[in-house]
Scaffold this motif. Sequence first.
Motif, PDB file in Angstrom:
ATOM      1  N   TYR A  77       0.757  -0.997  -0.189  1.00 46.40           N
ATOM      2  CA  TYR A  77      -0.153   0.299  -0.698  1.00 46.40           C
ATOM      3  C   TYR A  77       0.711   1.445   0.093  1.00 46.40           C
ATOM      4  N   PRO A  79       0.637   5.730   0.712  1.00 45.32           N
ATOM      5  CA  PRO A  79       0.212   6.630   1.291  1.00 45.32           C
ATOM      6  C   PRO A  79      -0.209   7.512  -0.094  1.00 45.32           C
ATOM      7  N   TYR A  84      -5.209   5.265   1.212  1.00 46.02           N
ATOM      8  CA  TYR A  84      -3.479   4.519   0.666  1.00 46.02           C
ATOM      9  C   TYR A  84      -4.239   3.596  -0.632  1.00 46.02           C
TER      10      TYR A  84
END
Length: 90
Positions: A77, A79, A84
């Motif tokens: 993931y 940000p 996310y």
Amino acid sequence: MILADGVGSLTPFGSLVSDAQARVGRPATPGSVAGVARRTTRRVVRRSTIYVAALPAGCVQTSVNGTVVWSCGGTYYQPYGGRYVVVYIN
């Protein structure tokens, strides 16, 4: 003076080596050093269209080619805009 090279073509005197036809060593070929370096440094982090509001439990922050990503059990993931996004690392 002109000599025959045995294949039916004529070469100028003093030139015993014909033109090379191999292309290995050019930057775009798989066997070249430049090609190998480009493939190893071109590891890409691609965003998907899958977004989550919060990360799953047990995620670990890591860096891939200078990009901060979170590794969560084999899924990565990144940000993005207060949430996310799932990313794929090639």
